[in-house]
Design a protein around this motif. Structure first.
Motif, PDB file in Angstrom:
ATOM      1  N   ALA A   1       0.808  -1.218   0.000  1.00  0.00           N
ATOM      2  CA  ALA A   1       0.000   0.000   0.000  1.00  0.00           C
ATOM      3  C   ALA A   1       0.839   1.264   0.000  1.00  0.00           C
ATOM      4  N   VAL A   2       2.057   1.181   0.516  1.00  0.00           N
ATOM      5  CA  VAL A   2       2.918   2.369   0.583  1.00  0.00           C
ATOM      6  C   VAL A   2       4.023   2.295  -0.472  1.00  0.00           C
ATOM      7  N   GLY A   3       4.903   1.312  -0.335  1.00  0.00           N
ATOM      8  CA  GLY A   3       6.033   1.216  -1.252  1.00  0.00           C
ATOM      9  C   GLY A   3       5.636   0.856  -2.666  1.00  0.00           C
ATOM     10  N   GLY A   4       4.766  -0.150  -2.809  1.00  0.00           N
ATOM     11  CA  GLY A   4       4.325  -0.534  -4.147  1.00  0.00           C
ATOM     12  C   GLY A   4       3.560   0.571  -4.842  1.00  0.00           C
ATOM     13  N   ALA A   5       2.692   1.261  -4.093  1.00  0.00           N
ATOM     14  CA  ALA A   5       1.922   2.362  -4.675  1.00  0.00           C
ATOM     15  C   ALA A   5       2.823   3.502  -5.109  1.00  0.00           C
ATOM     16  N   ALA A   6       3.803   3.839  -4.263  1.00  0.00           N
ATOM     17  CA  ALA A   6       4.720   4.921  -4.616  1.00  0.00           C
ATOM     18  C   ALA A   6       5.562   4.562  -5.838  1.00  0.00           C
ATOM     19  N   GLY A   7       6.039   3.309  -5.898  1.00  0.00           N
ATOM     20  CA  GLY A   7       6.834   2.889  -7.043  1.00  0.00           C
ATOM     21  C   GLY A   7       6.046   2.915  -8.336  1.00  0.00           C
ATOM     22  N   ALA A   8       4.814   2.402  -8.301  1.00  0.00           N
ATOM     23  CA  ALA A   8       3.985   2.395  -9.502  1.00  0.00           C
ATOM     24  C   ALA A   8       3.648   3.810  -9.946  1.00  0.00           C
ATOM     25  N   ALA A   9       3.326   4.683  -8.987  1.00  0.00           N
ATOM     26  CA  ALA A   9       2.991   6.066  -9.333  1.00  0.00           C
ATOM     27  C   ALA A   9       4.197   6.786  -9.924  1.00  0.00           C
ATOM     28  N   TRP A  10       5.365   6.542  -9.365  1.00  0.00           N
ATOM     29  CA  TRP A  10       6.585   7.169  -9.894  1.00  0.00           C
ATOM     30  C   TRP A  10       6.837   6.733 -11.333  1.00  0.00           C
ATOM     31  N   ALA A  11       6.702   5.435 -11.589  1.00  0.00           N
ATOM     32  CA  ALA A  11       6.944   4.929 -12.943  1.00  0.00           C
ATOM     33  C   ALA A  11       5.909   5.459 -13.926  1.00  0.00           C
ATOM     34  N   ALA A  12       4.649   5.537 -13.494  1.00  0.00           N
ATOM     35  CA  ALA A  12       3.606   6.032 -14.394  1.00  0.00           C
ATOM     36  C   ALA A  12       3.800   7.512 -14.711  1.00  0.00           C
ATOM     37  N   ARG A  13       4.212   8.290 -13.728  1.00  0.00           N
ATOM     38  CA  ARG A  13       4.436   9.717 -13.966  1.00  0.00           C
ATOM     39  C   ARG A  13       5.704   9.952 -14.781  1.00  0.00           C
ATOM     40  N   ARG A  14       6.661   9.059 -14.643  1.00  0.00           N
ATOM     41  CA  ARG A  14       7.922   9.217 -15.370  1.00  0.00           C
ATOM     42  C   ARG A  14       7.745   8.938 -16.849  1.00  0.00           C
ATOM     43  N   ARG A  15       6.842   8.033 -17.173  1.00  0.00           N
ATOM     44  CA  ARG A  15       6.609   7.674 -18.577  1.00  0.00           C
ATOM     45  C   ARG A  15       5.137   7.867 -18.880  1.00  0.00           C
ATOM     46  N   ARG A  16       4.767   9.097 -19.070  1.00  0.00           N
ATOM     47  CA  ARG A  16       3.368   9.423 -19.297  1.00  0.00           C
ATOM     48  C   ARG A  16       2.922   9.141 -20.720  1.00  0.00           C
ATOM     49  N   GLY A  17       3.864   8.911 -21.614  1.00  0.00           N
ATOM     50  CA  GLY A  17       3.475   8.652 -22.995  1.00  0.00           C
ATOM     51  C   GLY A  17       3.459   9.925 -23.809  1.00  0.00           C
ATOM     52  N   ALA A  18       3.895   9.821 -25.047  1.00  0.00           N
ATOM     53  CA  ALA A  18       3.933  10.988 -25.932  1.00  0.00           C
ATOM     54  C   ALA A  18       2.539  11.329 -26.406  1.00  0.00           C
ATOM     55  N   PRO A  19       2.257  12.603 -26.632  1.00  0.00           N
ATOM     56  CA  PRO A  19       0.939  12.974 -27.155  1.00  0.00           C
ATOM     57  C   PRO A  19       0.724  12.360 -28.526  1.00  0.00           C
ATOM     58  N   VAL A  20      -0.521  12.003 -28.778  1.00  0.00           N
ATOM     59  CA  VAL A  20      -0.827  11.404 -30.077  1.00  0.00           C
ATOM     60  C   VAL A  20      -0.964  12.503 -31.105  1.00  0.00           C
ATOM     61  N   ALA A  21      -1.145  12.095 -32.380  1.00  0.00           N
ATOM     62  CA  ALA A  21      -1.065  13.046 -33.475  1.00  0.00           C
ATOM     63  C   ALA A  21      -2.104  14.156 -33.356  1.00  0.00           C
ATOM     64  N   GLU A  22      -3.358  13.794 -32.957  1.00  0.00           N
ATOM     65  CA  GLU A  22      -4.374  14.823 -32.903  1.00  0.00           C
ATOM     66  C   GLU A  22      -4.093  15.843 -31.804  1.00  0.00           C
ATOM     67  N   ASP A  23      -3.399  15.397 -30.706  1.00  0.00           N
ATOM     68  CA  ASP A  23      -3.031  16.336 -29.647  1.00  0.00           C
ATOM     69  C   ASP A  23      -2.011  17.337 -30.175  1.00  0.00           C
ATOM     70  N   LYS A  24      -1.058  16.863 -30.982  1.00  0.00           N
ATOM     71  CA  LYS A  24      -0.032  17.754 -31.521  1.00  0.00           C
ATOM     72  C   LYS A  24      -0.678  18.767 -32.471  1.00  0.00           C
ATOM     73  N   ALA A  25      -1.623  18.251 -33.274  1.00  0.00           N
ATOM     74  CA  ALA A  25      -2.256  19.161 -34.226  1.00  0.00           C
ATOM     75  C   ALA A  25      -3.056  20.237 -33.522  1.00  0.00           C
ATOM     76  N   ALA A  26      -3.671  19.869 -32.359  1.00  0.00           N
ATOM     77  CA  ALA A  26      -4.422  20.870 -31.605  1.00  0.00           C
ATOM     78  C   ALA A  26      -3.502  21.933 -31.038  1.00  0.00           C
TER      79      ALA A  26
END
Length: 220
Positions: free
Chosen positions: A195-220
């Motif tokens: 609940a503490v360590g696993g949650a913090a690790g997963a949240a850190w990894a998810a925030r670190r690699r949020r994913g690149a914006p897709v094409a329609e986001d760039k066009a906007a």
């Protein structure tokens, strides 16, 4: 598109998913459901199967925790970051287990026996409602992300706190009874580590690699 989740929102979601997974695993073990898995294998192989089955089952809450946090942490599901959040959840759990273990051993060695006894008696009255608030708030945040409700997301912690406070007052015995599933020190420690360590690790990894914006986001 939903707003980008903050680290603390993702950590609360991870705590809810991982903590619920550990509780469900402990409940299944208590009622004998895990014995059904052993019955699939020949009785002569039970000893060897147990050595692989138990670690694999313990990894399930971390893997699910990381997968959910990684998915909800992305701007769009198509940009899911892969195995990063589940792996980080496992690493975070192991680090938290080591840290909690060393802290407890050091505290037992340094504190006088009376202080250890008082802490042992009072700790459940603090930890049970605190983790209950964390888990409930995390699930409210999951719902808020799914239905894209900023109001529910902002009110998740106050709602969880009020609900747990009311339950602690009106149905204290039932709330404590739910925690009895985690009646062994190692189960309590694993629950807290996920609940503490696993949650913090997963949240850190998810925030670190949020994913690149897709094409329609760039066009906007």
């Amino acid at each position: 598109m939903t707003p980008q989740a903050t680290f603390w929102e993702l950590a609360a979601i991870g705590a809810a998913v991982g903590g619920t997974g550990v509780w469900a695993l402990a409940a299944a073990a208590r009622v004998g459901a895990l014995r059904l898995l052993l019955d699939v294998f020949p009785r002569s192989t039970w000893d060897s199967v147990t050595w692989g089955l138990i670690p694999a089952l313990l990894l399930v809450p971390c893997a699910v925790q990381g997968a959910v946090v990684g998915w909800l942490g992305m701007r769009r599901p198509r940009s899911y970051p892969g195995w990063g959040p589940p792996a980080a959840a496992v690493v975070g759990t192991l680090v938290a287990l080591a840290a909690f273990g060393m802290a407890i051993l050091d505290g037992v060695r340094r504190l006088p026996p009376r202080a250890v006894a008082i802490t042992t008696r009072t700790a459940p009255n603090v930890l049970i409602p605190a983790f209950a608030v964390l888990v409930i708030a995390g699930w409210l945040l999951v719902v808020a992300r799914l239905i894209r409700s900023r109001i529910l997301g902002a009110a998740s912690v106050p709602l969880a706190t009020a609900g747990v406070a009311l339950a602690w007052w009106r149905v204290h015995g039932q709330l404590v009874a739910l925690s009895y599933v985690l009646d062994r020190p190692e189960a309590n420690g694993f629950f807290a580590a996920v609940a503490v360590g696993g949650a913090a690790g997963a949240a850190w990894a998810a925030r670190r690699r949020r994913g690149a914006p897709v094409a329609e986001d760039k066009a906007a």
